[in-house]
Design a protein around this motif. Sequence first.
Motif, PDB file in Angstrom:
ATOM      1  N   VAL A 101      -5.160  36.957   0.712  1.00 47.86           N
ATOM      2  CA  VAL A 101      -5.102  36.713  -0.515  1.00 47.86           C
ATOM      3  C   VAL A 101      -5.080  35.188  -0.904  1.00 47.86           C
ATOM      4  CG1 VAL A 101      -3.380  37.001  -2.499  1.00 47.86           C
ATOM      5  CG2 VAL A 101      -3.351  38.617  -0.886  1.00 47.86           C
ATOM      6  N   PHE A 102      -4.258  34.283  -0.020  1.00 49.90           N
ATOM      7  CA  PHE A 102      -4.646  32.857  -0.229  1.00 49.90           C
ATOM      8  C   PHE A 102      -5.487  32.013   0.230  1.00 49.90           C
ATOM      9  CE2 PHE A 102       0.221  33.273  -1.231  1.00 49.90           C
ATOM     10  CZ  PHE A 102       0.075  33.868  -2.501  1.00 49.90           C
ATOM     11  N   ALA A 103      -6.419  32.686   1.174  1.00 45.38           N
ATOM     12  CA  ALA A 103      -7.354  31.995   2.098  1.00 45.38           C
ATOM     13  C   ALA A 103      -8.208  31.138   1.546  1.00 45.38           C
ATOM     14  CB  ALA A 103      -8.230  33.118   2.754  1.00 45.38           C
ATOM     15  N   PRO A 104      -8.553  31.383   0.144  1.00 49.77           N
ATOM     16  CA  PRO A 104      -9.440  30.313  -0.504  1.00 49.77           C
ATOM     17  C   PRO A 104      -8.921  28.823  -0.740  1.00 49.77           C
ATOM     18  CG  PRO A 104      -9.710  32.521  -1.848  1.00 49.77           C
ATOM     19  CD  PRO A 104      -8.619  32.558  -0.618  1.00 49.77           C
ATOM     20  N   TRP A 105      -7.700  28.900  -0.599  1.00 54.05           N
ATOM     21  CA  TRP A 105      -6.985  27.834  -1.014  1.00 54.05           C
ATOM     22  C   TRP A 105      -6.275  26.955   0.334  1.00 54.05           C
ATOM     23  CZ3 TRP A 105      -5.563  32.048  -3.899  1.00 54.05           C
ATOM     24  CH2 TRP A 105      -6.285  32.088  -5.250  1.00 54.05           C
ATOM     25  N   LEU A 106      -6.483  27.530   1.410  1.00 54.67           N
ATOM     26  CA  LEU A 106      -5.831  27.308   2.701  1.00 54.67           C
ATOM     27  C   LEU A 106      -6.783  26.979   3.790  1.00 54.67           C
ATOM     28  CD1 LEU A 106      -2.402  29.348   2.683  1.00 54.67           C
ATOM     29  CD2 LEU A 106      -2.675  26.813   1.881  1.00 54.67           C
ATOM     30  N   ALA A 107      -6.658  26.049   4.339  1.00 50.26           N
ATOM     31  CA  ALA A 107      -7.445  25.899   5.660  1.00 50.26           C
ATOM     32  C   ALA A 107      -6.804  26.775   6.872  1.00 50.26           C
ATOM     33  CB  ALA A 107      -7.294  24.232   6.216  1.00 50.26           C
ATOM     34  N   PRO A 108      -7.929  27.456   7.461  1.00 48.75           N
ATOM     35  CA  PRO A 108      -7.575  28.489   8.564  1.00 48.75           C
ATOM     36  C   PRO A 108      -6.269  27.916   9.525  1.00 48.75           C
ATOM     37  CG  PRO A 108      -9.811  28.309   8.267  1.00 48.75           C
ATOM     38  CD  PRO A 108      -9.294  27.195   7.627  1.00 48.75           C
ATOM     39  N   GLU A 109      -6.496  26.617   9.871  1.00 49.47           N
ATOM     40  CA  GLU A 109      -5.347  26.149  10.929  1.00 49.47           C
ATOM     41  C   GLU A 109      -4.001  26.102  10.282  1.00 49.47           C
ATOM     42  OE1 GLU A 109      -8.060  22.411   9.360  1.00 49.47           O
ATOM     43  OE2 GLU A 109      -8.127  24.590  10.132  1.00 49.47           O
ATOM     44  N   ASP A 110      -3.993  25.855   8.677  1.00 52.53           N
ATOM     45  CA  ASP A 110      -2.906  25.703   8.001  1.00 52.53           C
ATOM     46  C   ASP A 110      -2.348  26.917   7.800  1.00 52.53           C
ATOM     47  OD1 ASP A 110      -2.739  23.059   7.920  1.00 52.53           O
ATOM     48  OD2 ASP A 110      -3.835  22.997   5.781  1.00 52.53           O
ATOM     49  N   ALA A 111      -2.956  27.918   7.610  1.00 51.32           N
ATOM     50  CA  ALA A 111      -2.635  29.289   7.143  1.00 51.32           C
ATOM     51  C   ALA A 111      -2.102  29.976   8.464  1.00 51.32           C
ATOM     52  CB  ALA A 111      -3.858  30.254   6.948  1.00 51.32           C
ATOM     53  N   ALA A 112      -2.446  29.561   9.752  1.00 51.56           N
ATOM     54  CA  ALA A 112      -1.792  30.094  11.172  1.00 51.56           C
ATOM     55  C   ALA A 112      -0.556  29.339  11.066  1.00 51.56           C
ATOM     56  CB  ALA A 112      -2.911  29.509  12.102  1.00 51.56           C
ATOM     57  N   GLN A 113      -0.342  28.352  10.917  1.00 50.35           N
ATOM     58  CA  GLN A 113       1.134  27.609  10.956  1.00 50.35           C
ATOM     59  C   GLN A 113       2.146  28.310  10.170  1.00 50.35           C
ATOM     60  OE1 GLN A 113       2.088  24.267  12.608  1.00 50.35           O
ATOM     61  NE2 GLN A 113       0.757  25.276  14.073  1.00 50.35           N
ATOM     62  N   TYR A 114       1.602  28.334   8.967  1.00 52.36           N
ATOM     63  CA  TYR A 114       2.510  29.145   7.839  1.00 52.36           C
ATOM     64  C   TYR A 114       2.987  30.467   8.453  1.00 52.36           C
ATOM     65  CZ  TYR A 114       0.753  25.335   5.061  1.00 52.36           C
ATOM     66  OH  TYR A 114       0.418  24.128   4.534  1.00 52.36           O
ATOM     67  N   THR A 115       1.959  31.292   8.893  1.00 55.71           N
ATOM     68  CA  THR A 115       2.299  32.438   9.305  1.00 55.71           C
ATOM     69  C   THR A 115       3.335  32.537  10.601  1.00 55.71           C
ATOM     70  OG1 THR A 115      -0.084  33.346   8.865  1.00 55.71           O
ATOM     71  CG2 THR A 115       1.420  34.516  10.552  1.00 55.71           C
ATOM     72  N   ALA A 116       3.283  31.367  11.550  1.00 50.38           N
ATOM     73  CA  ALA A 116       3.915  31.329  12.552  1.00 50.38           C
ATOM     74  C   ALA A 116       5.368  31.086  12.043  1.00 50.38           C
ATOM     75  CB  ALA A 116       3.323  30.267  13.516  1.00 50.38           C
ATOM     76  N   GLY A 117       5.514  30.120  11.116  1.00 48.44           N
ATOM     77  CA  GLY A 117       6.800  29.827  10.663  1.00 48.44           C
ATOM     78  C   GLY A 117       7.487  31.042   9.913  1.00 48.44           C
ATOM     79  N   LEU A 118       6.856  32.022   9.165  1.00 48.59           N
ATOM     80  CA  LEU A 118       7.478  33.219   8.662  1.00 48.59           C
ATOM     81  C   LEU A 118       7.663  33.959   9.581  1.00 48.59           C
ATOM     82  CD1 LEU A 118       5.544  33.717   5.081  1.00 48.59           C
ATOM     83  CD2 LEU A 118       7.205  32.124   5.788  1.00 48.59           C
ATOM     84  N   ILE A 119       6.990  34.193  10.851  1.00 46.93           N
ATOM     85  CA  ILE A 119       7.519  35.128  11.927  1.00 46.93           C
ATOM     86  C   ILE A 119       8.490  34.701  12.692  1.00 46.93           C
ATOM     87  CG2 ILE A 119       6.629  35.755  14.406  1.00 46.93           C
ATOM     88  CD1 ILE A 119       3.978  35.760  13.242  1.00 46.93           C
ATOM     89  N   LEU A 120       8.908  33.224  12.765  1.00 44.23           N
ATOM     90  CA  LEU A 120      10.258  32.682  13.285  1.00 44.23           C
ATOM     91  C   LEU A 120      11.418  33.205  12.118  1.00 44.23           C
ATOM     92  CD1 LEU A 120       9.090  29.238  14.421  1.00 44.23           C
ATOM     93  CD2 LEU A 120       9.719  31.049  15.712  1.00 44.23           C
ATOM     94  N   LEU A 121      10.979  33.166  10.980  1.00 40.30           N
ATOM     95  CA  LEU A 121      12.268  33.284  10.145  1.00 40.30           C
ATOM     96  C   LEU A 121      12.437  34.892  10.247  1.00 40.30           C
ATOM     97  CD1 LEU A 121      11.284  31.478   6.690  1.00 40.30           C
ATOM     98  CD2 LEU A 121      13.282  31.244   7.914  1.00 40.30           C
ATOM     99  N   GLY A 122      11.427  35.756  10.076  1.00 45.83           N
ATOM    100  CA  GLY A 122      11.692  37.149  10.266  1.00 45.83           C
ATOM    101  C   GLY A 122      12.384  37.728  11.372  1.00 45.83           C
ATOM    102  N   ALA A 123      12.232  37.063  12.422  1.00 46.43           N
ATOM    103  CA  ALA A 123      12.776  37.314  13.679  1.00 46.43           C
ATOM    104  C   ALA A 123      14.303  36.902  14.011  1.00 46.43           C
ATOM    105  CB  ALA A 123      12.093  36.874  14.925  1.00 46.43           C
ATOM    106  N   ALA A 124      14.748  36.108  13.230  1.00 42.20           N
ATOM    107  CA  ALA A 124      16.188  35.485  13.065  1.00 42.20           C
ATOM    108  C   ALA A 124      17.146  35.999  12.161  1.00 42.20           C
ATOM    109  CB  ALA A 124      16.080  34.060  13.314  1.00 42.20           C
ATOM    110  N   PRO A 125      17.987  37.239  12.080  1.00 42.87           N
ATOM    111  CA  PRO A 125      18.780  37.860  10.946  1.00 42.87           C
ATOM    112  C   PRO A 125      19.896  36.663  10.931  1.00 42.87           C
ATOM    113  CG  PRO A 125      19.090  38.757  13.110  1.00 42.87           C
ATOM    114  CD  PRO A 125      17.674  37.926  13.377  1.00 42.87           C
ATOM    115  N   CYS A 126      20.269  37.002   9.691  1.00 49.54           N
ATOM    116  CA  CYS A 126      21.572  35.797   9.355  1.00 49.54           C
ATOM    117  C   CYS A 126      22.690  35.841  10.296  1.00 49.54           C
ATOM    118  CB  CYS A 126      21.997  35.966   8.051  1.00 49.54           C
ATOM    119  SG  CYS A 126      22.941  34.749   7.390  1.00 49.54           S
ATOM    120  N   THR A 127      23.301  34.580  10.688  1.00 45.15           N
ATOM    121  CA  THR A 127      24.485  34.562  11.509  1.00 45.15           C
ATOM    122  C   THR A 127      25.618  34.282  10.737  1.00 45.15           C
ATOM    123  OG1 THR A 127      23.495  34.284  13.291  1.00 45.15           O
ATOM    124  CG2 THR A 127      25.646  33.448  13.532  1.00 45.15           C
TER     125      THR A 127
END
Length: 339
Positions: A101-127
């Motif tokens: 969806v946002f590929a036209p506005w993001l560099a591929p390397e940046d998109a990969a970084q943002y994906t990694a960050g969201l994966i880290l968020l999704g795997a860490a439930p609230c404490t």
Amino acid sequence: MSTFERLLTLWVALAMIAGIALGVLAPRLVQAIAGAEVASINLVVAVLIWAMVYPMMVSVDFGAVAGVARQPKGLIVTLVINWLIKPFTMALLAVLFFDHVFAPWLAPEDAAQYTAGLILLGAAPCTAMVFVWSQLTKGDATYTLVQVSVNDLIMVVAFAPIVALLLGVTDIVVPWDTLVIATVLYVLLPLLAGLLTRRLLGNQTAIDGFSARIKPLSMIGLVATVAILFGLQGEVILARPAVIALIAVPIIIQSYGIFALAYGAAYMLRVPHKIAAPCAMIGTSNFFELAVAVAISLFGLNSGAALATVVGVLVEVPVMLSLVAFANRTRARFPESAA
């Protein structure tokens, strides 16, 4: 709810603005706060979170912990959502938006970084923060503690493998000292303080009166924490507003979607509201301290992954406050006790 609690959304919004202004106008003060760290845990934020959690811990009745086994549905919903659904839906949404969806506005390397960050968020439930949301929805303090404790135990063994699987790597370095210290600071110490307080007060009437008097500490701690977090990230937020808006989209969709799934499942299973609301909040909220620390250790302080985890903090507070309001409005639709 008190007037202060009813206007909490306003205070949080003002805290965000004040935090960003503080980061711009008093950068040395912000740097001093940022430097007060042990194992990537900011000690100033830790103290404020402790203040948020402590009032809830005073309400924990250890004699009632055994009763959790007689009401397993809420715990089952929490565990299924947090470990079998949430990490994978977050990864799916990140790939969908950043690679397509946002590929036209993001560099591929940046998109990969943002994906990694969201994966880290999704795997860490609230404490920690879930204790605040539980208190605002009049959740069962004892049951909330058990839910968080079980999640922490699972997180110790499941966080790294899930993140490694979703990032497509086989060797991920997770700062275990950060996880252990965070659990001690945000759960164990407030819990021990709450237990000691209950023993000193002696009877339930005194405990209830004391709890009512210290309840504002949770709200004050929340507002101050938001101000500091936004002070620490103010320059980044101001420098890249468009990118932050793009990162926020899948996080917002994930947050409301996961809440709807967990809350709906609890409703279908006839889980009492005082258990249903916190179990949905745990799945929706994130352990952002761990996510930020791991993102920095894996990808660097100025990485897109670290930025994505910070946006998670930006989005989480207003989203969670809206869900607290929704949960409170729908209380009457749930049973008062287990069937």
